[in-house]
Design an enzyme around this catalytic site. Structure first.
Site, PDB file in Angstrom:
ATOM      1  N   GLY A 176       1.226  -1.155   0.341  1.00  0.00           N
ATOM      2  CA  GLY A 176       0.109   0.561   0.096  1.00  0.00           C
ATOM      3  C   GLY A 176       0.887   1.727   0.097  1.00  0.00           C
ATOM      4  O   GLY A 176       0.345   2.752  -0.075  1.00  0.00           O
ATOM      5  N   ARG A 195       7.229   1.754   1.114  1.00  0.00           N
ATOM      6  CA  ARG A 195       7.996   0.110   1.319  1.00  0.00           C
ATOM      7  C   ARG A 195       8.696  -0.353  -0.396  1.00  0.00           C
ATOM      8  O   ARG A 195       9.033  -0.680  -0.342  1.00  0.00           O
ATOM      9  CB  ARG A 195       6.277  -0.487   1.559  1.00  0.00           C
ATOM     10  CG  ARG A 195       6.530  -1.751   2.335  1.00  0.00           C
ATOM     11  CD  ARG A 195       5.682  -2.249   3.137  1.00  0.00           C
ATOM     12  NE  ARG A 195       4.908  -1.929   4.209  1.00  0.00           N
ATOM     13  CZ  ARG A 195       3.781  -2.139   4.263  1.00  0.00           C
ATOM     14  NH1 ARG A 195       2.772  -2.600   3.328  1.00  0.00           N
ATOM     15  NH2 ARG A 195       3.324  -1.302   5.136  1.00  0.00           N
ATOM     16  N   ARG A 204       1.910  11.370  -9.049  1.00  0.00           N
ATOM     17  CA  ARG A 204       1.353  10.940  -7.480  1.00  0.00           C
ATOM     18  C   ARG A 204       1.649  10.495  -6.391  1.00  0.00           C
ATOM     19  O   ARG A 204       1.347  10.583  -5.176  1.00  0.00           O
ATOM     20  CB  ARG A 204      -0.858  10.420  -7.473  1.00  0.00           C
ATOM     21  CG  ARG A 204      -1.835  10.974  -8.347  1.00  0.00           C
ATOM     22  CD  ARG A 204      -2.623  10.521  -9.276  1.00  0.00           C
ATOM     23  NE  ARG A 204      -4.000  11.206  -9.794  1.00  0.00           N
ATOM     24  CZ  ARG A 204      -4.364  11.534  -9.409  1.00  0.00           C
ATOM     25  NH1 ARG A 204      -4.842  11.600  -7.229  1.00  0.00           N
ATOM     26  NH2 ARG A 204      -5.266  12.420  -9.613  1.00  0.00           N
ATOM     27  N   ARG A 218       0.039  -9.088  -3.563  1.00  0.00           N
ATOM     28  CA  ARG A 218       0.119  -8.073  -2.527  1.00  0.00           C
ATOM     29  C   ARG A 218       0.639  -8.460  -1.162  1.00  0.00           C
ATOM     30  O   ARG A 218       0.379  -8.879  -0.719  1.00  0.00           O
ATOM     31  CB  ARG A 218      -2.125  -7.374  -2.186  1.00  0.00           C
ATOM     32  CG  ARG A 218      -1.443  -6.735  -0.854  1.00  0.00           C
ATOM     33  CD  ARG A 218      -3.518  -6.340  -0.627  1.00  0.00           C
ATOM     34  NE  ARG A 218      -3.468  -5.941   0.424  1.00  0.00           N
ATOM     35  CZ  ARG A 218      -3.345  -4.890   1.660  1.00  0.00           C
ATOM     36  NH1 ARG A 218      -2.121  -4.227   0.815  1.00  0.00           N
ATOM     37  NH2 ARG A 218      -3.662  -4.678   2.893  1.00  0.00           N
ATOM     38  N   SER A 245      -0.715  -4.386   5.645  1.00  0.00           N
ATOM     39  CA  SER A 245      -0.653  -4.758   6.775  1.00  0.00           C
ATOM     40  C   SER A 245      -2.029  -4.880   7.090  1.00  0.00           C
ATOM     41  O   SER A 245      -2.519  -4.567   6.394  1.00  0.00           O
ATOM     42  CB  SER A 245       0.066  -3.695   7.051  1.00  0.00           C
ATOM     43  OG  SER A 245      -0.594  -2.867   7.011  1.00  0.00           O
ATOM     44  N   ASP A 276      -1.147  -4.982  14.094  1.00  0.00           N
ATOM     45  CA  ASP A 276      -1.632  -4.596  15.726  1.00  0.00           C
ATOM     46  C   ASP A 276      -2.636  -5.882  15.621  1.00  0.00           C
ATOM     47  O   ASP A 276      -3.175  -6.195  14.607  1.00  0.00           O
ATOM     48  CB  ASP A 276      -2.007  -3.382  15.404  1.00  0.00           C
ATOM     49  CG  ASP A 276      -3.103  -3.230  14.145  1.00  0.00           C
ATOM     50  OD1 ASP A 276      -3.916  -2.886  14.403  1.00  0.00           O
ATOM     51  OD2 ASP A 276      -3.480  -3.010  13.188  1.00  0.00           O
ATOM     52  N   ARG A 308       6.013  -0.593  10.344  1.00  0.00           N
ATOM     53  CA  ARG A 308       5.429  -1.051   9.016  1.00  0.00           C
ATOM     54  C   ARG A 308       5.944  -0.954   7.581  1.00  0.00           C
ATOM     55  O   ARG A 308       5.811  -1.964   6.480  1.00  0.00           O
ATOM     56  CB  ARG A 308       3.943  -0.921   8.731  1.00  0.00           C
ATOM     57  CG  ARG A 308       3.308  -0.986   9.768  1.00  0.00           C
ATOM     58  CD  ARG A 308       2.310   0.655   9.674  1.00  0.00           C
ATOM     59  NE  ARG A 308       1.379   0.085  11.130  1.00  0.00           N
ATOM     60  CZ  ARG A 308       0.296   0.134  11.398  1.00  0.00           C
ATOM     61  NH1 ARG A 308      -1.214  -0.020  10.157  1.00  0.00           N
ATOM     62  NH2 ARG A 308      -0.527  -0.364  12.631  1.00  0.00           N
TER      63      ARG A 308
END
Length: 235
Positions: free
Chosen positions: A21, A25, A44, A88, A91, A204, A217
């Site tokens: 996402g 990362r 973007r 994908r 998290s 979490d 993350r």
């Protein structure tokens, strides 16, 4: 052919793409694991890179937050850039008692409160699932690596901050974790006759203590990243 969201040309993107996402990362994966890296997109701020992992070409690109965002990026990759496989790497919040922070979850299917599937005009309910050929390879690699993992359904929600939280209801029917993107990815893959898998690291837990920071993350999900990359080069 560039799109409004992706400046890449055909040939710039590999047949298999890892999609976190967070675009940072994506940058971390490219810089840490890939060689001969080239950036193919900065539109973007949604960074995309192509490089080589163990000699085979692989791409990695951010998909943003939520079903509408991954819906756009994965649709374009499948339909405009001839991508065959998307993995994908994200998290999620744990739901079950035996799911702990840093465990890996392979999303076999995805429950959702999203209306994304309405566009396909199907009677009844669209039940999006992973591509078994990718899932099977990834689970075998997790076994080989000796990490703690779970395979099953996840809950994918349209809202992060919710007035009515259905997490406990889905926990009661076995959902392993909650995240925000998988149904659009799996639905787009099904319609395009392509392959998709979501691999999640628990950051979490909704029913017990423990969580990772934003920096953790970005950089600490290396088991998941390595499993995804090793799966990618087998496709």
């Amino acid at each position: 052919m560039a799109t409004p969201h992706n400046s890449a040309e055909k040939g710039d993107i590999a047949k298999t793409v890892l999609m976190p996402g967070d675009p940072l990362r994506a940058k971390f994966i490219a810089e840490t694991f890939l060689t001969d890296v080239k950036c193919f997109n900065e539109v973007r701020g949604m960074l995309g890179f192509t490089g080589k992992y163990e000699g085979k070409e692989v791409s990695v690109m951010g998909h943003g937050m939520g079903i509408p965002s991954i819906g756009i990026y994965s649709y374009e990759l499948f339909n405009f850039y001839d991508v065959d496989n998307i993995i994908r790497v994200g998290s999620a919040g744990g739901l079950q008692d035996d799911v702990n922070v840093m465990d890996i979850v392979f999303a076999m299917g995805a429950h959702t409160d999203s209306n994304y599937g309405f566009q396909f005009g199907l009677p009844g309910t669209f039940a999006p699932t992973a591509s078994f050929n990718i899932l099977e390879k990834a689970v075998a690699l997790a076994k080989e690596k000796g990490v703690k993992y779970h395979v099953g359904d996840v809950l994918s929600s349209d809202a992060f901050y919710k007035k009515c939280n259905e997490s406990e209801l889905y926990r009661n029917v076995g959902a392993l974790a909650v995240e925000m993107e998988t149904p659009a990815l799996y639905m787009n893959a099904a319609e395009a006759h392509k392959n998709a898998l979501t691999i999640l690291t628990i950051s979490d837990h909704l029913f017990k203590s423990g969580e990772l920071s934003a920096e953790e993350r970005q950089t600490s999900f290396t088991d998941m990243m390595e499993i995804a990359l090793k799966t990618a080069i087998q496709l």
